[in-house]
Write a protein that holds these residues in place. Structure first.
Motif, PDB file in Angstrom:
ATOM      1  N   UNK A  16       0.834  -1.205   0.000  1.00  0.00           N
ATOM      2  CA  UNK A  16       0.000   0.000   0.000  1.00  0.00           C
ATOM      3  C   UNK A  16       0.871   1.259   0.000  1.00  0.00           C
ATOM      4  N   UNK A  17       1.931   1.260   0.792  1.00  0.00           N
ATOM      5  CA  UNK A  17       2.828   2.413   0.817  1.00  0.00           C
ATOM      6  C   UNK A  17       3.531   2.599  -0.521  1.00  0.00           C
ATOM      7  N   UNK A  18       3.931   1.474  -1.130  1.00  0.00           N
ATOM      8  CA  UNK A  18       4.557   1.562  -2.458  1.00  0.00           C
ATOM      9  C   UNK A  18       3.583   2.140  -3.473  1.00  0.00           C
ATOM     10  N   UNK A  19       2.350   1.667  -3.429  1.00  0.00           N
ATOM     11  CA  UNK A  19       1.329   2.185  -4.341  1.00  0.00           C
ATOM     12  C   UNK A  19       1.092   3.679  -4.112  1.00  0.00           C
ATOM     13  N   UNK A  20       1.112   4.094  -2.860  1.00  0.00           N
ATOM     14  CA  UNK A  20       0.924   5.518  -2.542  1.00  0.00           C
ATOM     15  C   UNK A  20       2.063   6.345  -3.128  1.00  0.00           C
ATOM     16  N   UNK A  21       3.296   5.843  -2.962  1.00  0.00           N
ATOM     17  CA  UNK A  21       4.448   6.557  -3.528  1.00  0.00           C
ATOM     18  C   UNK A  21       4.331   6.653  -5.052  1.00  0.00           C
ATOM     19  N   UNK A  22       3.966   5.534  -5.686  1.00  0.00           N
ATOM     20  CA  UNK A  22       3.803   5.540  -7.141  1.00  0.00           C
ATOM     21  C   UNK A  22       2.698   6.493  -7.569  1.00  0.00           C
ATOM     22  N   UNK A  23       1.612   6.497  -6.825  1.00  0.00           N
ATOM     23  CA  UNK A  23       0.502   7.393  -7.124  1.00  0.00           C
ATOM     24  C   UNK A  23       0.947   8.850  -7.018  1.00  0.00           C
ATOM     25  N   UNK A  24       1.692   9.163  -5.973  1.00  0.00           N
ATOM     26  CA  UNK A  24       2.196  10.533  -5.793  1.00  0.00           C
ATOM     27  C   UNK A  24       3.125  10.917  -6.954  1.00  0.00           C
ATOM     28  N   UNK A  25       3.985   9.968  -7.367  1.00  0.00           N
ATOM     29  CA  UNK A  25       4.880  10.241  -8.498  1.00  0.00           C
ATOM     30  C   UNK A  25       4.087  10.477  -9.777  1.00  0.00           C
ATOM     31  N   UNK A  26       3.049   9.661 -10.006  1.00  0.00           N
ATOM     32  CA  UNK A  26       2.207   9.837 -11.195  1.00  0.00           C
ATOM     33  C   UNK A  26       1.531  11.202 -11.202  1.00  0.00           C
ATOM     34  N   UNK A  27       1.006  11.598 -10.072  1.00  0.00           N
ATOM     35  CA  UNK A  27       0.344  12.906  -9.969  1.00  0.00           C
ATOM     36  C   UNK A  27       1.347  14.019 -10.263  1.00  0.00           C
ATOM     37  N   UNK A  28       2.556  13.876  -9.726  1.00  0.00           N
ATOM     38  CA  UNK A  28       3.605  14.871  -9.970  1.00  0.00           C
ATOM     39  C   UNK A  28       3.930  14.956 -11.458  1.00  0.00           C
ATOM     40  N   UNK A  29       4.079  13.796 -12.127  1.00  0.00           N
ATOM     41  CA  UNK A  29       4.379  13.780 -13.565  1.00  0.00           C
ATOM     42  C   UNK A  29       3.231  14.389 -14.374  1.00  0.00           C
ATOM     43  N   UNK A  30       2.000  14.088 -13.983  1.00  0.00           N
ATOM     44  CA  UNK A  30       0.837  14.659 -14.684  1.00  0.00           C
ATOM     45  C   UNK A  30       0.839  16.175 -14.553  1.00  0.00           C
ATOM     46  N   UNK A  31       1.139  16.668 -13.368  1.00  0.00           N
ATOM     47  CA  UNK A  31       1.187  18.112 -13.153  1.00  0.00           C
ATOM     48  C   UNK A  31       2.279  18.746 -14.008  1.00  0.00           C
ATOM     49  N   UNK A  32       3.437  18.083 -14.092  1.00  0.00           N
ATOM     50  CA  UNK A  32       4.523  18.595 -14.942  1.00  0.00           C
ATOM     51  C   UNK A  32       4.071  18.662 -16.400  1.00  0.00           C
TER      52      UNK A  32
END
Length: 148
Positions: free
Chosen positions: A118-134
């Motif tokens: 779950x923590x790994x998925x959260x980190x990946x989700x946060x990274x995806x959101x960051x990339x989408x924002x970029x």
């Protein structure tokens, strides 16, 4: 369906019955019915424990089949089984408690593994959101440049 408490001290069986029944019937039966049915079963178990001369410090394991009919829980009291491991039967008691502790350790390990995923998925989700924002920012700046 079948309710099984696993090994539990006789002093704590009622709470365990209620917890297990709530888990087994989640989203299938109204919680008030679960409380009613657990109370009914616990009364029957209490009477049987008295008949058997079970002491609070003894370890027991309870199994009983049940069915759900029209939103109500119906117990098969004829098949109610109570295994008793008396405190003075140290070897059997030690084995029973060892089994409980082993299962609890296994459960804790599985929960820990799931939490790590779950923590790994959260980190990946946060990274995806960051990339989408970029990407959004890049796209916006490109649009602005194209409009100039």
């Amino acid at each position: 369906m079948r309710l099984s408490t696993g090994f539990v001290r006789a002093s704590g069986y009622a709470h365990k019955v209620r917890r297990v029944l709530f888990a087994l019937t989640r989203k299938k039966v109204d919680p008030r019915e679960v409380v009613r049915a657990a109370g009914e079963l616990n009364q029957r178990i209490f009477e049987r424990l008295q008949e058997l001369g079970v002491e609070k410090s003894d370890v027991i394991r309870i199994t009983v089949p049940f069915r759900i009919e029209g939103g109500s829980i119906r117990w098969d009291y004829e098949a109610l089984n109570i295994e008793v491991y008396r405190k003075d039967e140290e070897k059997r008691l030690a084995k029973a408690m060892e089994e409980v502790e082993e299962r609890e350790r296994e459960l804790e390990e599985k929960i820990k593994a799931i939490e790590e995923v779950a923590l790994s998925l959260k980190r990946l989700s946060d990274e995806l959101i960051e990339k989408i924002e970029e990407l959004k920012q890049e796209h916006t700046s490109l649009k602005l440049r194209a409009e100039e």
